[in-house]
Each structure stands twice: as structure tokens, then as C-alpha cells.
Design a protein around this motif. Structure first.
Motif, mmCIF file in Angstrom:
data_model
loop_
_atom_site.group_PDB
_atom_site.id
_atom_site.type_symbol
_atom_site.label_atom_id
_atom_site.label_comp_id
_atom_site.label_asym_id
_atom_site.label_seq_id
_atom_site.Cartn_x
_atom_site.Cartn_y
_atom_site.Cartn_z
ATOM 1 N N TRP A 1 35.155 46.136 38.967
ATOM 2 C CA TRP A 1 35.455 44.717 39.137
ATOM 3 C C TRP A 1 36.958 44.479 39.170
ATOM 4 O O TRP A 1 37.439 43.607 39.881
ATOM 5 C CB TRP A 1 34.844 43.904 37.989
ATOM 6 N N LEU A 2 37.672 45.247 38.376
ATOM 7 C CA LEU A 2 39.118 45.031 38.250
ATOM 8 C C LEU A 2 39.832 46.360 38.209
ATOM 9 O O LEU A 2 39.652 47.155 37.283
ATOM 10 C CB LEU A 2 39.420 44.246 36.969
ATOM 11 N N ASN A 3 40.629 46.619 39.231
ATOM 12 C CA ASN A 3 41.513 47.772 39.255
ATOM 13 C C ASN A 3 42.602 47.465 40.274
ATOM 14 O O ASN A 3 42.450 47.742 41.466
ATOM 15 C CB ASN A 3 40.762 49.053 39.626
ATOM 16 N N PRO A 4 43.692 46.846 39.831
ATOM 17 C CA PRO A 4 44.720 46.406 40.780
ATOM 18 C C PRO A 4 45.215 47.494 41.724
ATOM 19 O O PRO A 4 45.452 47.220 42.907
ATOM 20 C CB PRO A 4 45.837 45.898 39.867
ATOM 21 N N ALA A 5 45.344 48.724 41.222
ATOM 22 C CA ALA A 5 45.832 49.801 42.090
ATOM 23 C C ALA A 5 44.840 50.093 43.204
ATOM 24 O O ALA A 5 45.219 50.223 44.383
ATOM 25 C CB ALA A 5 46.100 51.058 41.260
ATOM 26 N N LYS A 6 43.563 50.204 42.850
ATOM 27 C CA LYS A 6 42.536 50.447 43.863
ATOM 28 C C LYS A 6 42.419 49.273 44.835
ATOM 29 O O LYS A 6 42.224 49.459 46.039
ATOM 30 C CB LYS A 6 41.181 50.695 43.203
#
Length: 360
Positions: free
Chosen positions: A193-198
Motif C-alpha cells: 500500500w505504501l512504499n514511496p521508493a517503489k
């Protein structure tokens, strides 16, 4: 991970006999939240927390509020929910799909606590479920995306392969295709749901493939930053308005407004009228908001999107109205037929025209 108690003191709460739960002896109603991300993620968790704080402001010192942020889905969630229940919480909101089984498991061990699980489908005598009809907002986003794209390539950053996310992809695609038959979707799943890099990497990959519109069902603002750096790419806010990226690349948004629901459910605990319910609301009730359409969008397209928003709100239009064919060529909805909630809740197929497979 942290747990913080923000407010305390206030009125007594008792559960009515109709709930099957015993009366509460303490003076304060203790309200807890379990969040999957940090409260400053800019999207999903931040807006749940924002809505929770509106609830806190509404009740003032009548409640005690606690929360734990950045709780991973899985065993960690069960431990966090258990800890909160042991601390004496009267009602606990667990705000991510992957908290479903942990919530059910903990609820069985704490029958005197009531639980509210966001976006799931498993209920119990002391567990309610609630969600929003995000697909209504996706239909509006798809319409705008189909209108503004110049390359006819629209990217979609997908999080976790569950019906909620698949509904959003299908609703976006169907409505982009209605206004622009030449569009194609390119979908990248990041399985979080949340992974800024990905999320940033996915946005960059989609832009490199020629997408000049990037939609997302992920929680951070990283795709907007990538689009801003690339230039000439349109984006949409997810869960929160993300207006700091307007008027370009962010041209509109889906805004989650949970505050009225939180106020209503906490009030039910205070009044002793809480019962297990299944709530699925949308634009009409205000649970799903549509952010202002940027002036970067031509006026006629902005008006078209706003008219669709209003028609959905009044019930005059349903985003899943036939004819709609599945990806495998079978007819799902005949001309004029409207999807029922059961079929929508279990949706696990792409509609005709979307390429690729849904990950298992």
C-alpha cells in the motif's frame, strides 16, 4: 512503532442489552486506531488520522484517544490490536484490508470490546466493517484521464490485488475508453500500500513507456513528484487531495472522508446502541469526495467530470452499467444492466481491453 494517548476524561459509556455486550464501567470512552502507515504519509493513513482528529475535536474531553501507526499487516497487527484491547479500549478502528483476520482473531478474545475494520468483509457480533465506493471516484478520474492524454497511454500504479483495487482499475479504464477509444492502460503492481521508493520507480517506468497520465492506488505522493520532475504528465490525488502538486501534475483527487462515520460509531458506543454493521458509502453520502478539477483541464472536460460526479451522487448514474464484457470475452453486464453489490464486492477480473493478468 508508537502508541500515543492524546485526550482523556469525560462521560461514562454503557452498552445496551441489544448489543449483547456488558455495560462499561469506566468514566471515559476509550477510542483506538491502528494504522498501516505513518500519520504523515500524505494519503491513506494521514486522511484516516485527519478524520479521527475531527472525531476527537467533536467529542472533546468526553473520550480518550489512542493510536498506533506504521503497523505491518500480519502477525504484527494482531499483537498491536491485542495490546490496544488490553489497554482498555472500548472501540478499535483497524484501518487496512490486511488487518481483517487479525481483527477477527483479537475480537474473539475480547468480546467486551467492539471493533471497526476498514475495507474488509468479515464480521462478528463485536466486529463491523466499513468501506467507501472508491470506484465512483475512479470513474471520474478515468474520464478526465481519457480526455487529457495526448499519447493515449495511461499508467496505473496498483497496490495489492484485491477486489477493491481491481474495481478501481476497471472503473478507470471503462470511463477512459468511453471518451477516448484509443487509450490503453499499462499497470504496474507493487504489492504494497505504501512504499514511496517503489511508487516513484513505478511512475518513472510508466512515464518511460509513454504514459502521460499516471493514476495510483498507493498511498504516498511519490508518483506526483516523479511526474512533476518529468513534466507534461497528469496525476490524481489518492485518499487525500494532494493539492500541493496542483494545478499540475495533480489535476483532481479522490478524498476519503471518514469523520462522519467515526463520529457516528463512537456516539453509538457512548449511547449503548452499537451493533455490528456493514457500511459501503460513496459520493452521495460524502464518504468519497472529488477534489477540485484543476484549471489546467479544459473547461468542457472539467464540466463533464463534475456532471458525472453529480449524477453518481444522486444515483442517476452507476459507473458499472452495461454493456460490459470481461477480459475473456464473456458478457458480464447486458445493455443497461447495473452491477449489484455482491458482484462488485467479489470482482476479480479485468474488463475487456485491459492487457495482462491479475497477480495471484
Amino acid at each position: 512503532m508508537k502508541r500515543r494517548t492524546l485526550l482523556a476524561s469525560g462521560a461514562a459509556a454503557a452498552m445496551a442489552a441489544v448489543t449483547g455486550l456488558p455495560a462499561r464501567a469506566q468514566e471515559k470512552t476509550k477510542v483506538g486506531f491502528i494504522y498501516v502507515g505513518p500519520i504523515n504519509d500524505g494519503g491513506w493513513t494521514q486522511h484516516h488520522h485527519h478524520s479521527a482528529m475531527e472525531m476527537v475535536e467533536h467529542f472533546g474531553d468526553a473520550i480518550e484517544f489512542m493510536y498506533q501507526e506504521s503497523v505491518p499487516e500480519g502477525p504484527d497487527a494482531e499483537r498491536a490490536i491485542t495490546q490496544m484491547a488490553r489497554s482498555g479500549a472500548d472501540i478499535i478502528f483497524t484501518t487496512s484490508f490486511g488487518f481483517m483476520d487479525p481483527t477477527i482473531n483479537v475480537a474473539a478474545n475480547f468480546p467486551n470490546t467492539v471493533f471497526e475494520h476498514a475495507t474488509g468483509y468479515k464480521q462478528a457480533d463485536n466486529v463491523s466493517v466499513y468501506s467507501a465506493r472508491f470506484y465512483e471516484g475512479r470513474a471520474i478520474q478515468g474520464t478526465l484521464a481519457g480526455r487529457v492524454t495526448q499519447t493515449n497511454k495511461i499508467g496505473y500504479i496498483a497496490s495489492v490485488p484485491i477486489p477493491e483495487v481491481i474495481r478501481g482499475i476497471n472503473a478507470s479504464y471503462l470511463h477512459a475508453k468511453k471518451v477516448n477509444p484509443d487509450v490503453e492502460f499499462k499497470i504496474i503492481w507493487i504489492f504494497e500500500w505504501l512504499n514511496p521508493a517503489k511508487e516513484a520507480d513505478a511512475a518513472k517506468a510508466l512515464i518511460e513507456q509513454g504514459c502521460d497520465v499516471v493514476l495510483q492506488h498507493t498511498d504516498s505522493t511519490a508518483p506526483h513528484q516523479a511526474a512533476k520532475e518529468a513534466g507534461g504528465v497528469y496525476t490524481f490525488g489518492q485518499a487525500a487531495d494532494m493539492a500541493e502538486y496542483g494545478p499540475m501534475p495533480r489535476i483532481s483527487s479522490i478524498i476519503d472522508n471518514w469523520a462522519p462515520y467515526y463520529i457516528d460509531r463512537v456516539q453509538a458506543v457512548i449511547d449503548g446502541t452499537w451493533t455490528s454493521t456493514n457500511t459501503w458509502d460513496g459520493i452521495g453520502t460524502g464518504m468519497v469526495g472529488i477534489g477540485e478539477v484543476s484549471d489546467v483541464v479544459p473547461a468542457e472536460y472539467k464540466a463533464e467530470a463534475e456532471a458525472m460526479r453529480d449524477a453518481i451522487a444522486t444515483g442517476d448514474y452507476h459507473p458499472f452499467t452495461g454493456p460490459i464484457t470481461k477480459q475473456d470475452g464473456t458478457v458480464w453486464l447486458a445493455e443497461g444492466e447495473v452491477a449489484n453489490d455482491g458482484d462488485l464486492a467479489g470482482m476479480f477480473f479485468y474488463v475487456e481491453g485491459i492487457e495482462g493478468d491479475i497477480p495471484s
